[in-house]
Design a protein around this motif. Sequence first.
Motif, PDB file in Angstrom:
ATOM      1  N   ASN A  33       0.837  -1.195   0.000  1.00  0.00           N
ATOM      2  CA  ASN A  33       0.000   0.000   0.000  1.00  0.00           C
ATOM      3  C   ASN A  33       0.873   1.246   0.000  1.00  0.00           C
ATOM      4  OD1 ASN A  33      -2.315  -1.502   0.150  1.00  0.00           O
ATOM      5  ND2 ASN A  33      -2.438  -1.416   2.378  1.00  0.00           N
ATOM      6  N   LYS A  34       0.412   2.243  -0.722  1.00  0.00           N
ATOM      7  CA  LYS A  34       1.088   3.535  -0.688  1.00  0.00           C
ATOM      8  C   LYS A  34       0.346   4.413   0.310  1.00  0.00           C
ATOM      9  CE  LYS A  34       2.332   3.288  -5.569  1.00  0.00           C
ATOM     10  NZ  LYS A  34       2.163   3.898  -6.901  1.00  0.00           N
ATOM     11  N   LYS A  35       1.064   5.058   1.206  1.00  0.00           N
ATOM     12  CA  LYS A  35       0.417   5.848   2.246  1.00  0.00           C
ATOM     13  C   LYS A  35       1.117   7.187   2.439  1.00  0.00           C
ATOM     14  CE  LYS A  35      -1.210   1.845   4.866  1.00  0.00           C
ATOM     15  NZ  LYS A  35      -1.253   1.188   6.183  1.00  0.00           N
ATOM     16  N   LEU A  36       0.344   8.152   2.849  1.00  0.00           N
ATOM     17  CA  LEU A  36       0.892   9.432   3.264  1.00  0.00           C
ATOM     18  C   LEU A  36       0.858   9.470   4.780  1.00  0.00           C
ATOM     19  CD1 LEU A  36      -0.835  12.010   0.883  1.00  0.00           C
ATOM     20  CD2 LEU A  36       1.576  11.436   0.940  1.00  0.00           C
ATOM     21  N   ASN A  37       1.940   9.867   5.386  1.00  0.00           N
ATOM     22  CA  ASN A  37       1.961  10.007   6.836  1.00  0.00           C
ATOM     23  C   ASN A  37       1.439  11.399   7.192  1.00  0.00           C
ATOM     24  OD1 ASN A  37       3.067   7.455   7.360  1.00  0.00           O
ATOM     25  ND2 ASN A  37       5.085   8.198   6.767  1.00  0.00           N
ATOM     26  N   VAL A  38       0.136  11.477   7.398  1.00  0.00           N
ATOM     27  CA  VAL A  38      -0.510  12.756   7.660  1.00  0.00           C
ATOM     28  C   VAL A  38      -1.252  12.656   8.986  1.00  0.00           C
ATOM     29  CG1 VAL A  38      -2.132  14.476   6.814  1.00  0.00           C
ATOM     30  CG2 VAL A  38      -0.814  13.115   5.191  1.00  0.00           C
ATOM     31  N   ASP A  39      -0.795  13.381   9.984  1.00  0.00           N
ATOM     32  CA  ASP A  39      -1.445  13.354  11.292  1.00  0.00           C
ATOM     33  C   ASP A  39      -2.425  14.510  11.474  1.00  0.00           C
ATOM     34  OD1 ASP A  39      -0.017  11.079  12.122  1.00  0.00           O
ATOM     35  OD2 ASP A  39       1.710  12.316  12.592  1.00  0.00           O
ATOM     36  N   ASP A  40      -2.127  15.622  10.844  1.00  0.00           N
ATOM     37  CA  ASP A  40      -2.970  16.807  10.975  1.00  0.00           C
ATOM     38  C   ASP A  40      -3.116  17.421   9.595  1.00  0.00           C
ATOM     39  OD1 ASP A  40      -4.439  18.866  12.042  1.00  0.00           O
ATOM     40  OD2 ASP A  40      -2.678  20.073  12.564  1.00  0.00           O
ATOM     41  N   ARG A  85     -13.968  16.375 -14.123  1.00  0.00           N
ATOM     42  CA  ARG A  85     -12.917  15.642 -13.428  1.00  0.00           C
ATOM     43  C   ARG A  85     -12.604  16.358 -12.115  1.00  0.00           C
ATOM     44  NH1 ARG A  85      -6.471  15.542 -14.533  1.00  0.00           N
ATOM     45  NH2 ARG A  85      -5.946  13.692 -13.297  1.00  0.00           N
ATOM     46  N   THR A  86     -12.597  15.607 -11.016  1.00  0.00           N
ATOM     47  CA  THR A  86     -12.210  16.147  -9.712  1.00  0.00           C
ATOM     48  C   THR A  86     -10.831  15.618  -9.362  1.00  0.00           C
ATOM     49  OG1 THR A  86     -14.507  16.207  -8.962  1.00  0.00           O
ATOM     50  CG2 THR A  86     -12.805  16.326  -7.275  1.00  0.00           C
ATOM     51  N   THR A  87      -9.920  16.527  -9.072  1.00  0.00           N
ATOM     52  CA  THR A  87      -8.576  16.138  -8.660  1.00  0.00           C
ATOM     53  C   THR A  87      -8.292  16.717  -7.281  1.00  0.00           C
ATOM     54  OG1 THR A  87      -7.511  18.065  -9.667  1.00  0.00           O
ATOM     55  CG2 THR A  87      -7.779  16.114 -11.043  1.00  0.00           C
ATOM     56  N   VAL A  88      -7.358  16.113  -6.584  1.00  0.00           N
ATOM     57  CA  VAL A  88      -6.960  16.594  -5.264  1.00  0.00           C
ATOM     58  C   VAL A  88      -5.443  16.707  -5.204  1.00  0.00           C
ATOM     59  CG1 VAL A  88      -6.837  16.047  -2.807  1.00  0.00           C
ATOM     60  CG2 VAL A  88      -8.980  15.705  -4.047  1.00  0.00           C
ATOM     61  N   LYS A  89      -4.974  17.841  -4.736  1.00  0.00           N
ATOM     62  CA  LYS A  89      -3.539  18.074  -4.562  1.00  0.00           C
ATOM     63  C   LYS A  89      -3.215  18.086  -3.072  1.00  0.00           C
ATOM     64  CE  LYS A  89       0.105  21.498  -5.393  1.00  0.00           C
ATOM     65  NZ  LYS A  89       0.425  22.840  -5.943  1.00  0.00           N
ATOM     66  N   TYR A  90      -2.130  17.402  -2.715  1.00  0.00           N
ATOM     67  CA  TYR A  90      -1.672  17.408  -1.327  1.00  0.00           C
ATOM     68  C   TYR A  90      -0.499  18.363  -1.184  1.00  0.00           C
ATOM     69  CZ  TYR A  90       0.650  15.956   2.960  1.00  0.00           C
ATOM     70  OH  TYR A  90       1.262  15.951   4.192  1.00  0.00           O
ATOM     71  N   THR A  91      -0.605  19.273  -0.229  1.00  0.00           N
ATOM     72  CA  THR A  91       0.467  20.221   0.055  1.00  0.00           C
ATOM     73  C   THR A  91       0.945  20.002   1.476  1.00  0.00           C
ATOM     74  OG1 THR A  91      -0.575  21.850  -1.410  1.00  0.00           O
ATOM     75  CG2 THR A  91       1.141  22.653   0.082  1.00  0.00           C
ATOM     76  N   GLU A  92       2.223  19.710   1.617  1.00  0.00           N
ATOM     77  CA  GLU A  92       2.779  19.479   2.943  1.00  0.00           C
ATOM     78  C   GLU A  92       2.893  20.784   3.713  1.00  0.00           C
ATOM     79  OE1 GLU A  92       6.639  17.253   5.002  1.00  0.00           O
ATOM     80  OE2 GLU A  92       6.298  17.158   2.828  1.00  0.00           O
ATOM     81  N   PRO A 132      -0.706  24.230   7.898  1.00  0.00           N
ATOM     82  CA  PRO A 132      -1.077  22.812   8.054  1.00  0.00           C
ATOM     83  C   PRO A 132      -0.929  22.026   6.757  1.00  0.00           C
ATOM     84  CG  PRO A 132      -3.036  24.151   7.808  1.00  0.00           C
ATOM     85  CD  PRO A 132      -1.885  25.114   7.883  1.00  0.00           C
ATOM     86  N   ASN A 133      -0.816  20.700   6.879  1.00  0.00           N
ATOM     87  CA  ASN A 133      -0.922  19.825   5.718  1.00  0.00           C
ATOM     88  C   ASN A 133      -2.307  20.028   5.116  1.00  0.00           C
ATOM     89  OD1 ASN A 133       1.624  18.419   6.202  1.00  0.00           O
ATOM     90  ND2 ASN A 133       0.579  17.541   7.970  1.00  0.00           N
ATOM     91  N   LYS A 134      -2.405  19.972   3.784  1.00  0.00           N
ATOM     92  CA  LYS A 134      -3.682  20.338   3.167  1.00  0.00           C
ATOM     93  C   LYS A 134      -3.970  19.536   1.905  1.00  0.00           C
ATOM     94  CE  LYS A 134      -6.220  24.496   1.725  1.00  0.00           C
ATOM     95  NZ  LYS A 134      -6.103  25.969   1.509  1.00  0.00           N
ATOM     96  N   PHE A 135      -5.212  19.069   1.808  1.00  0.00           N
ATOM     97  CA  PHE A 135      -5.739  18.492   0.578  1.00  0.00           C
ATOM     98  C   PHE A 135      -6.656  19.534  -0.058  1.00  0.00           C
ATOM     99  CE2 PHE A 135      -4.878  14.616   3.065  1.00  0.00           C
ATOM    100  CZ  PHE A 135      -4.186  13.867   2.141  1.00  0.00           C
ATOM    101  N   THR A 136      -6.407  19.869  -1.314  1.00  0.00           N
ATOM    102  CA  THR A 136      -7.203  20.877  -2.009  1.00  0.00           C
ATOM    103  C   THR A 136      -7.830  20.271  -3.258  1.00  0.00           C
ATOM    104  OG1 THR A 136      -5.660  22.581  -1.259  1.00  0.00           O
ATOM    105  CG2 THR A 136      -7.191  23.192  -3.002  1.00  0.00           C
TER     106      THR A 136
END
Length: 247
Positions: free
Chosen positions: A56-63, A160-167, A180-184
Amino acid sequence: MNSSKIITLTLSIFTCTLASAQFAGQAPSFTGEGGAGGANQAIIGYLNGSVMNKKNKKLNVDDFQGSPYTNNEFQPTVLFDKDKKVGEFYYRYNAYNGEIEIKSSPIDENIGSLSRDKSLAILEDGNKLSFKTFIDKNNNTLNGYLATLVDGSPYKLYERTTVKYTEGVPAANSFVRPTPNKFTQFTEYYIEKEGGNRIDEIELSNRKIISVLNGADKEKVKKHLKENKIKVRDLEDLKAIVALLNS
């Protein structure tokens, strides 16, 4: 449904198991092998059965802010294979991974991942969501899920819906707030002409809409926009243009 059809669909749905049914600080990418037959009971039977383990591919995102999902909760949906209804289950769309997660019921802890098979589609908010190949505004050829907004002829319109992760960035000192870490989430639109063998991104701009059209269609829309002093600004304006093209 005959046995060969069941076997074909069985090979079309990948599954895996997850201990928790909710997103809890991680954006998992699930892959596995297995599947379901053409009826709902077959789907449920396989989802609860054994699967092959894969990394599995995972992001270590706590907050974090936002979500990788278009909806965090699993919703009921219908599965189609080549426009024929073949089953029902619950799903949520992980737009960050470009993956449809499925399970047999809201409380089921066994979560599968729908195969990226172009013959399969599910219903999302009344629109068919299916895996396709398309070309973005930068002329990149991509694969992903598109929702059909206008199923017309000769033109179809997709979303199409896309999501970008910003650390996030920690505070440098007590006078600076941390980021904060953010999904947009982002939304893109695509258009397909019958017989054209391609799906192109279409932006909310008069000039850019005209640029993806050809021949008489280009002139028709160009004249309509000019004569009616229209500026395309939102989805409803874009739908009106597609309706004009299909008239």
